[in-house]
Design an enzyme around this catalytic site. Structure first.
Site, PDB file in Angstrom:
ATOM      1  N   LYS A 192      -6.730   1.764 -21.317  1.00 41.94           N
ATOM      2  CA  LYS A 192      -7.468   0.579 -20.868  1.00 41.94           C
ATOM      3  C   LYS A 192      -8.249  -0.005 -22.026  1.00 41.94           C
ATOM      4  O   LYS A 192      -8.577   0.690 -22.979  1.00 41.94           O
ATOM      5  CB  LYS A 192      -8.425   0.961 -19.745  1.00 41.94           C
ATOM      6  CG  LYS A 192      -7.807   0.854 -18.380  1.00 41.94           C
ATOM      7  CD  LYS A 192      -8.883   0.767 -17.325  1.00 41.94           C
ATOM      8  CE  LYS A 192      -8.288   0.617 -15.940  1.00 41.94           C
ATOM      9  NZ  LYS A 192      -9.312   0.677 -14.909  1.00 41.94           N
TER      10      LYS A 192
ATOM     11  N   SER B 210     -16.855  -4.112 -10.394  1.00 42.10           N
ATOM     12  CA  SER B 210     -17.120  -4.232 -11.832  1.00 42.10           C
ATOM     13  C   SER B 210     -16.334  -5.401 -12.417  1.00 42.10           C
ATOM     14  O   SER B 210     -16.824  -6.140 -13.267  1.00 42.10           O
ATOM     15  CB  SER B 210     -16.715  -2.952 -12.557  1.00 42.10           C
ATOM     16  OG  SER B 210     -17.484  -1.882 -12.109  1.00 42.10           O
TER      17      SER B 210
HETATM   18  O1  PNS Z   1     -13.357   3.095 -10.817  1.00 46.80           O
HETATM   19  P1  PNS Z   1     -11.879   3.213 -10.654  1.00 46.80           P
HETATM   20  O2  PNS Z   1     -11.168   2.545 -11.815  1.00 46.80           O
HETATM   21  O3  PNS Z   1     -11.386   2.726  -9.311  1.00 46.80           O
HETATM   22  O4  PNS Z   1     -11.537   4.793 -10.737  1.00 46.80           O
HETATM   23  C1  PNS Z   1     -10.221   5.253 -10.631  1.00 46.80           C
HETATM   24  C2  PNS Z   1     -10.130   6.731 -11.016  1.00 46.80           C
HETATM   25  C3  PNS Z   1     -10.753   6.993 -12.358  1.00 46.80           C
HETATM   26  C4  PNS Z   1     -10.847   7.562  -9.971  1.00 46.80           C
HETATM   27  C5  PNS Z   1      -8.607   7.118 -11.006  1.00 46.80           C
HETATM   28  O5  PNS Z   1      -7.900   6.211 -11.800  1.00 46.80           O
HETATM   29  C6  PNS Z   1      -8.361   8.524 -11.513  1.00 46.80           C
HETATM   30  O6  PNS Z   1      -8.653   9.481 -10.821  1.00 46.80           O
HETATM   31  N1  PNS Z   1      -7.849   8.638 -12.751  1.00 46.80           N
HETATM   32  C7  PNS Z   1      -7.644   9.899 -13.438  1.00 46.80           C
HETATM   33  C8  PNS Z   1      -6.159  10.254 -13.541  1.00 46.80           C
HETATM   34  C9  PNS Z   1      -5.679  10.850 -12.240  1.00 46.80           C
HETATM   35  O7  PNS Z   1      -6.173  11.852 -11.754  1.00 46.80           O
HETATM   36  N2  PNS Z   1      -4.672  10.181 -11.650  1.00 46.80           N
HETATM   37  C10 PNS Z   1      -4.123  10.554 -10.361  1.00 46.80           C
HETATM   38  C11 PNS Z   1      -4.964   9.966  -9.261  1.00 46.80           C
HETATM   39  S1  PNS Z   1      -4.204  10.284  -7.725  1.00 46.80           S
END
Ligand code: PNS
Length: 219
Positions: free
Chosen positions: A74, A161
């Site tokens: 990102k 955000s």
């Molecule tokens: O604030 P956000 O961007 O909605 O958060 C999303 C987040 C960070 C919780 C999600 O993208 C995440 O858990 N990413 C880490 C990688 C991961 O575990 N992916 C599988 C999720 S099922």
């Protein structure tokens, strides 16, 4: 008088049978379980909606870790270090809340810090599908870990955000949507970006040629 310290001669004495009773309870019921949860997210930037959820989470969990995802794919507005500083300042009033960063899978991080739950906010039905998908995938990966959904106050139900970034970049007011400190940091970023865009324009470049993430607009 509530809260006043007891005089030294008023401290209740721990009698042997009181200690024995407490120990028996621990043996029968097991030690009281403390529930630690993580609240993962991007927090770019953290908003009052996030803060609202942190406050609610801090009331039902013994310990809550706000976990910022370090995602190299990102292109965030704020660095992870900046987001961490903002979140630390925002949560300094909560004894049981800490801030951390992580990369990789959320479930792996949760396991590493011995958390038993993942806290996520649901603002509206539109959030539900994505959140359900993530929660079920996380459950598949780590069945022992529970996802707990909480709703922020209605006044934050439209807040994100992404919208805060966009409104701030286009010169709109973000008052009451983010803590003062975050608002100040956003303004600083925008001022720097405007200076950068001005320099580029006087050097004869169009704003799209530059690297600025902001459109030039007076605040
Ligand atoms: O604030 P956000 O961007 O909605 O958060 C999303 C987040 C960070 C919780 C999600 O993208 C995440 O858990 N990413 C880490 C990688 C991961 O575990 N992916 C599988 C999720 S099922």
């Amino acid at each position: 008088m509530p809260g006043a310290p007891l005089p030294s001669n008023c401290h209740p004495r721990l009698r042997p049978h009181t200690i024995l009773f407490s120990l028996t309870l621990v043996v029968i019921r097991g030690p009281v379980k403390r529930i630690k949860a993580i609240y993962p997210g991007s927090f770019d930037p953290p908003t009052n909606g996030h803060l609202d959820l942190i406050e609610r989470g801090s009331k039902i969990f013994d310990e809550l870790v706000v976990a910022i995802l370090r995602n190299p794919e990102k292109d965030p507005l704020f660095s992870v270090a900046d987001r961490r500083k903002m979140l630390e300042a925002m949560t300094s009033g909560f004894d049981n809340v800490s801030v951390d960063t992580f990369d990789g899978l959320t479930v792996d991080y949760a396991l590493r810090v011995e958390a038993r739950a993942i806290l996520r906010g649901i603002r509206a039905i539109s959030d539900y599908e994505y959140e359900l998908q993530m929660a079920l995938m996380n459950r598949k990966l780590q069945p022992g870990l529970e996802t707990v959904f909480m709703m922020p106050a209605e006044k934050y139900s439209y807040l994100s955000s992404r919208l805060v970034r966009e409104v701030a970049q286009l010169g709109g007011s973000i008052e009451c949507l983010v803590p003062d400190l975050v608002e100040q940091k956003l303004r600083e970023k925008i001022d720097v970006a405007h200076k950068f865009a001005n320099r580029e324009q006087s050097a004869g470049k169009t704003p799209s040629e530059g690297k600025s993430k902001f459109r030039k607009k007076k605040l």
